[in-house]
Motif scaffolding. Structure first.
Motif, short mmCIF file in Angstrom:
data_model
loop_
_atom_site.label_atom_id
_atom_site.label_comp_id
_atom_site.label_asym_id
_atom_site.label_seq_id
_atom_site.Cartn_x
_atom_site.Cartn_y
_atom_site.Cartn_z
N LEU A 1 64.40 42.30 24.16
CA LEU A 1 63.78 43.40 24.32
C LEU A 1 64.20 44.45 23.58
CD1 LEU A 1 60.92 44.63 24.94
CD2 LEU A 1 61.90 45.35 27.25
N MET A 2 65.30 44.80 23.75
CA MET A 2 66.24 45.90 23.23
C MET A 2 66.20 45.75 21.64
SD MET A 2 67.38 48.96 23.71
CE MET A 2 68.49 50.01 23.74
N ALA A 3 66.69 44.64 21.31
CA ALA A 3 66.73 44.09 19.91
C ALA A 3 65.53 44.50 19.05
CB ALA A 3 67.39 42.72 19.61
N TRP A 4 64.40 44.00 19.62
CA TRP A 4 62.92 44.07 19.10
C TRP A 4 62.68 45.68 18.86
CZ3 TRP A 4 60.54 40.38 16.42
CH2 TRP A 4 59.46 40.46 16.38
N LEU A 5 62.91 46.34 20.08
CA LEU A 5 62.34 47.65 20.06
C LEU A 5 63.29 48.72 19.12
CD1 LEU A 5 61.90 48.30 23.98
CD2 LEU A 5 60.08 48.11 21.96
N LEU A 6 64.43 47.97 18.57
CA LEU A 6 65.12 48.92 17.80
C LEU A 6 65.00 48.34 16.52
CD1 LEU A 6 68.59 49.30 19.81
CD2 LEU A 6 66.60 51.22 19.42
N GLY A 7 64.26 47.39 16.39
CA GLY A 7 63.83 47.08 14.78
C GLY A 7 64.35 45.73 14.36
N ILE B 1 67.96 36.80 17.52
CA ILE B 1 67.92 37.36 18.59
C ILE B 1 68.10 36.37 19.98
CG2 ILE B 1 66.35 38.37 20.40
CD1 ILE B 1 65.08 40.05 17.82
N VAL B 2 67.40 34.98 19.83
CA VAL B 2 67.53 34.08 20.82
C VAL B 2 68.80 33.45 20.90
CG1 VAL B 2 66.48 31.65 21.29
CG2 VAL B 2 65.09 33.35 20.60
N LEU B 3 69.36 33.29 19.77
CA LEU B 3 70.75 32.62 19.76
C LEU B 3 71.90 33.36 20.36
CD1 LEU B 3 70.96 30.68 16.31
CD2 LEU B 3 70.86 29.69 18.56
N SER B 4 71.95 34.92 19.86
CA SER B 4 72.98 35.75 20.44
C SER B 4 72.61 36.10 21.88
CB SER B 4 72.62 37.09 19.65
OG SER B 4 71.39 37.73 19.79
N THR B 5 71.20 35.95 22.37
CA THR B 5 71.14 36.16 23.97
C THR B 5 71.54 34.95 24.47
OG1 THR B 5 69.16 37.35 23.48
CG2 THR B 5 69.30 36.46 25.51
N ILE B 6 71.49 33.72 24.14
CA ILE B 6 71.83 32.47 24.85
C ILE B 6 73.35 32.49 25.04
CG2 ILE B 6 71.78 29.92 24.53
CD1 ILE B 6 69.02 30.05 24.01
N LEU B 7 74.13 32.77 23.65
CA LEU B 7 75.35 32.73 23.51
C LEU B 7 76.07 33.62 24.24
CD1 LEU B 7 75.84 31.89 19.62
CD2 LEU B 7 76.41 30.35 21.57
#
Length: 146
Positions: free
Chosen positions: A103-109, A116-122
């Motif tokens: 959510l934060m990544a998306w809101l910041l552009g 986003i998915v890979l970094s969150t999971i990792l």
């Protein structure tokens, strides 16, 4: 002073790190070790950042951007962090982080969904391995776990 971003950020990071390091004196020795290592690194790097801001002051351009390039994003980030910190107590660490990072990544552009998915999971996998498995320290329980 606010015109030199490195100096301002370095001073703030140094002050916060020093305060947090001081607060670790109440921790048991085995618990205080990891935060002290991280905070020591932060103190060293922020001190270097401050020194560098003085040394490089003559070499860099004297025109500075505004300190807050986009004030709305700053307010959004601080607000989201506050909600995140509060959410950890109610939802648990992993659930809150699973919602917060994308959510934060998306809101910041940031729009690369795969990254986003890979970094969150990792990130969550790394936290699980380090804290739950290596350090045997359980993070705040999830809301759906007894």
């Amino acid at each position: 002073m606010l015109k030199n971003h490195d100096r301002t950020a370095g001073i703030v990071i140094f002050a916060v790190s020093a305060l947090l390091f001081y607060n670790t004196h109440d921790y048991p020795p085995e618990t205080a070790e990891f935060p002290r290592i991280i905070l020591s690194i932060m103190l060293i790097l922020s001190g270097w950042m401050i020194l560098r801001s003085f040394v490089l002051a003559d070499w860099r351009s004297k025109t500075y951007e505004e300190f807050f390039i986009h004030g709305g994003r700053f307010v959004l980030a601080v607000s989201m962090m506050a909600v995140y910190i509060l959410g950890i107590n109610y939802l648990g660490y992993y659930t809150t982080t699973l919602a917060y990072i994308p959510l934060m990544a998306w809101l910041l552009g940031f729009r690369n969904r795969l990254m986003i998915v890979l970094s969150t999971i990792l990130y969550l996998a790394l936290i699980l391995v380090v804290f739950d498995i290596l350090f045997e320290r359980q993070l705040p329980k999830e809301f759906f776990m007894p």
